[in-house]
Design an enzyme around this catalytic site. Structure first.
Site, PDB file in Angstrom:
ATOM      1  N   SER A   8      35.608 -22.261  32.929  1.00 16.33           N
ATOM      2  CA  SER A   8      37.081 -22.834  32.245  1.00 16.33           C
ATOM      3  C   SER A   8      38.206 -22.483  32.940  1.00 16.33           C
ATOM      4  O   SER A   8      38.600 -21.464  32.812  1.00 16.33           O
ATOM      5  CB  SER A   8      37.136 -22.662  30.822  1.00 16.33           C
ATOM      6  OG  SER A   8      38.349 -22.955  30.211  1.00 16.33           O
ATOM      7  N   HIS A  33      34.953 -26.758  33.996  1.00 14.16           N
ATOM      8  CA  HIS A  33      35.096 -26.760  32.565  1.00 14.16           C
ATOM      9  C   HIS A  33      36.856 -27.127  32.233  1.00 14.16           C
ATOM     10  O   HIS A  33      37.525 -26.303  33.010  1.00 14.16           O
ATOM     11  CB  HIS A  33      34.456 -25.856  31.660  1.00 14.16           C
ATOM     12  CG  HIS A  33      34.876 -25.968  30.296  1.00 14.16           C
ATOM     13  ND1 HIS A  33      33.655 -26.980  29.727  1.00 14.16           N
ATOM     14  CD2 HIS A  33      35.543 -25.670  29.204  1.00 14.16           C
ATOM     15  CE1 HIS A  33      34.131 -26.910  28.473  1.00 14.16           C
ATOM     16  NE2 HIS A  33      35.128 -26.249  28.072  1.00 14.16           N
ATOM     17  N   ASP A  35      39.678 -27.711  29.576  1.00 16.92           N
ATOM     18  CA  ASP A  35      39.983 -27.785  28.069  1.00 16.92           C
ATOM     19  C   ASP A  35      41.244 -28.455  27.782  1.00 16.92           C
ATOM     20  O   ASP A  35      42.143 -27.950  28.291  1.00 16.92           O
ATOM     21  CB  ASP A  35      40.087 -26.245  27.582  1.00 16.92           C
ATOM     22  CG  ASP A  35      38.821 -25.733  27.444  1.00 16.92           C
ATOM     23  OD1 ASP A  35      37.594 -26.147  27.075  1.00 16.92           O
ATOM     24  OD2 ASP A  35      38.573 -24.654  28.185  1.00 16.92           O
ATOM     25  N   MET A  37      43.775 -30.133  25.023  1.00 15.61           N
ATOM     26  CA  MET A  37      43.950 -29.589  23.647  1.00 15.61           C
ATOM     27  C   MET A  37      45.391 -30.297  23.483  1.00 15.61           C
ATOM     28  O   MET A  37      46.160 -30.543  24.220  1.00 15.61           O
ATOM     29  CB  MET A  37      44.211 -28.380  23.446  1.00 15.61           C
ATOM     30  CG  MET A  37      42.913 -27.347  23.860  1.00 15.61           C
ATOM     31  SD  MET A  37      43.002 -25.539  23.462  1.00 15.61           S
ATOM     32  CE  MET A  37      41.786 -24.947  24.266  1.00 15.61           C
ATOM     33  N   HIS A  66      36.174 -31.241  28.483  1.00 13.99           N
ATOM     34  CA  HIS A  66      35.992 -31.052  26.959  1.00 13.99           C
ATOM     35  C   HIS A  66      37.400 -31.231  26.244  1.00 13.99           C
ATOM     36  O   HIS A  66      38.369 -30.661  26.151  1.00 13.99           O
ATOM     37  CB  HIS A  66      35.539 -29.401  26.745  1.00 13.99           C
ATOM     38  CG  HIS A  66      35.677 -28.710  25.447  1.00 13.99           C
ATOM     39  ND1 HIS A  66      35.716 -27.430  25.042  1.00 13.99           N
ATOM     40  CD2 HIS A  66      35.359 -29.642  24.176  1.00 13.99           C
ATOM     41  CE1 HIS A  66      35.471 -27.362  23.548  1.00 13.99           C
ATOM     42  NE2 HIS A  66      35.217 -28.628  23.090  1.00 13.99           N
ATOM     43  N   MET A  68      39.379 -31.445  23.048  1.00 12.22           N
ATOM     44  CA  MET A  68      39.617 -31.081  21.725  1.00 12.22           C
ATOM     45  C   MET A  68      40.904 -31.709  21.079  1.00 12.22           C
ATOM     46  O   MET A  68      41.958 -31.265  20.958  1.00 12.22           O
ATOM     47  CB  MET A  68      39.897 -29.531  21.932  1.00 12.22           C
ATOM     48  CG  MET A  68      38.620 -28.712  22.138  1.00 12.22           C
ATOM     49  SD  MET A  68      38.781 -27.074  22.757  1.00 12.22           S
ATOM     50  CE  MET A  68      38.992 -27.741  24.423  1.00 12.22           C
ATOM     51  N   MET A 137      30.201 -24.802  19.943  1.00  9.32           N
ATOM     52  CA  MET A 137      31.281 -23.903  20.167  1.00  9.32           C
ATOM     53  C   MET A 137      31.000 -22.543  19.315  1.00  9.32           C
ATOM     54  O   MET A 137      30.443 -22.543  18.429  1.00  9.32           O
ATOM     55  CB  MET A 137      32.467 -24.278  19.297  1.00  9.32           C
ATOM     56  CG  MET A 137      33.372 -25.530  19.874  1.00  9.32           C
ATOM     57  SD  MET A 137      33.578 -25.471  21.934  1.00  9.32           S
ATOM     58  CE  MET A 137      34.758 -23.703  21.618  1.00  9.32           C
ATOM     59  N   ASP A 175      29.926 -22.528  24.370  1.00  2.20           N
ATOM     60  CA  ASP A 175      31.240 -22.364  24.942  1.00  2.20           C
ATOM     61  C   ASP A 175      32.143 -21.560  24.009  1.00  2.20           C
ATOM     62  O   ASP A 175      32.281 -21.654  22.793  1.00  2.20           O
ATOM     63  CB  ASP A 175      32.192 -23.814  24.864  1.00  2.20           C
ATOM     64  CG  ASP A 175      33.680 -23.828  25.564  1.00  2.20           C
ATOM     65  OD1 ASP A 175      34.056 -22.634  25.950  1.00  2.20           O
ATOM     66  OD2 ASP A 175      34.207 -24.815  25.365  1.00  2.20           O
TER      67      ASP A 175
HETATM   68  C1  DX5 Z   1      38.109 -22.783  23.529  1.00  2.00           C
HETATM   69  C2  DX5 Z   1      37.780 -23.308  24.733  1.00  2.00           C
HETATM   70  C3  DX5 Z   1      37.005 -22.647  25.870  1.00  2.00           C
HETATM   71  C4  DX5 Z   1      37.618 -21.293  26.193  1.00  2.00           C
HETATM   72  C5  DX5 Z   1      36.714 -20.316  26.720  1.00  2.00           C
HETATM   73  O1  DX5 Z   1      38.846 -23.673  22.812  1.00  2.00           O
HETATM   74  O2  DX5 Z   1      37.125 -24.565  24.393  1.00  2.00           O
HETATM   75  O3  DX5 Z   1      36.277 -23.533  26.851  1.00  2.00           O
HETATM   76  O4  DX5 Z   1      38.664 -21.826  27.263  1.00  2.00           O
HETATM   77  O5  DX5 Z   1      37.440 -19.083  27.073  1.00  2.00           O
HETATM   78  P1  DX5 Z   1      36.583 -17.695  26.980  1.00  2.00           P
HETATM   79  O6  DX5 Z   1      35.317 -18.048  27.654  1.00  2.00           O
HETATM   80  O7  DX5 Z   1      37.528 -16.654  27.440  1.00  2.00           O
HETATM   81  O8  DX5 Z   1      36.237 -17.690  25.231  1.00  2.00           O
HETATM   82 ZN    ZN Z   2      35.903 -25.693  26.120  1.00  2.66          ZN
END
Ligand code: DX5
Ligand code: ZN
Length: 220
Positions: A8, A33, A35, A37, A66, A68, A137, A175
């Site tokens: 990620s 990956h 993320d 948000m 991903h 969110m 998750m 994840d």
């Molecule tokens: C959390 C994200 C993850 C995060 C993972 O909300 O969806 O992808 O970046 O980071 P680590 O591996 O550090 O938990």
């Molecule tokens: Zn993620």
């Protein structure tokens, strides 16, 4: 089972994103990956389609995006256009999950569905025949660097059985809080794709870390 590592970039140094992407590719990552948000579905704001498009130009690896975000159906077109190979939405974030999954597939992108830690595996029952990937998750989404929630292993086991019974190639991704030290547990429970932010980008040698993760996961 083949092991795929999806680092990620939330844990990357964004002042040198191109170098980070090159290093991850050289280190043997399978996916990148990303993320996304929105500050509503999760208490953090990160990346939009603009950055996804820049990552697409800087990396040959498939982009594992991903979302969110609330009402992801409003943005799947933009994220597809930006170059996503996989778009994963949260079952908790869209009112018409079936319609959203179909929309992603119609855009020519693989469709994933993700579940938060408190959402039961049974939420996947009706949608499983339509998806290419399930993302479990193992932290509450919002931030990298959180600890793996041990109860996630049971859910991975249940979903693995559901996927095997479905008899189709559906990737099972985990994840949150994945490190060299615990990847074996998640692999043993049945995951095949492993997202890791701080577990890879927080280490000095990405190649060594990814190789160690792959070896630990493959031992299952
Ligand atoms: C959390 C994200 C993850 C995060 C993972 O909300 O969806 O992808 O970046 O980071 P680590 O591996 O550090 O938990
Ligand atoms: Zn993620």
């Amino acid at each position: 089972m083949t092991v795929k590592i999806s680092p990620s970039i939330l844990s990357a140094d964004f002042t040198k994103l191109k170098d980070e992407l090159a290093a991850l590719e050289a280190a043997g990552a399978d996916y990148i990956h990303i993320d996304v948000m929105d500050g509503r579905f999760v208490p953090n704001i990160t990346i939009g389609p603009f950055i996804v498009e820049a990552v697409k130009r800087a990396s040959k690896l498939p982009l594992d995006v991903h979302l969110m975000i609330e009402e992801p159906e409003r943005y799947v077109g933009e994220f597809a256009k930006a170059g996503s190979a996989i778009i994963t939405v949260h079952a908790e974030a869209t009112r018409h999950l079936h319609r959203t999954v179909q929309a992603i597939k119609e855009l020519g992108v693989k469709a994933g569905v993700s579940l938060n830690p408190a959402t039961p595996a049974s939420a996947l029952e009706e949608i499983l025949p339509d998806v290419d990937l399930v993302l479990i998750m193992s932290v509450n989404p919002g931030f990298s660097g959180q600890g793996f929630i041990p109860g996630s292993l049971r859910k991975i086991e249940i979903v693995r059985k559901m996927i095997d019974a479905a008899g189709r190639a559906i990737e099972l991704e985990v994840d949150g809080g994945i490190k060299v030290s615990n990847i074996k547990d998640a692999a043993g429970a049945g995951a095949g794709v492993f997202v890791s932010g701080s577990g890879v980008l927080g280490t000095p040698d990405y190649k060594k870390t990814i190789a160690a993760m792959r070896a630990a996961a493959a031992g299952c």
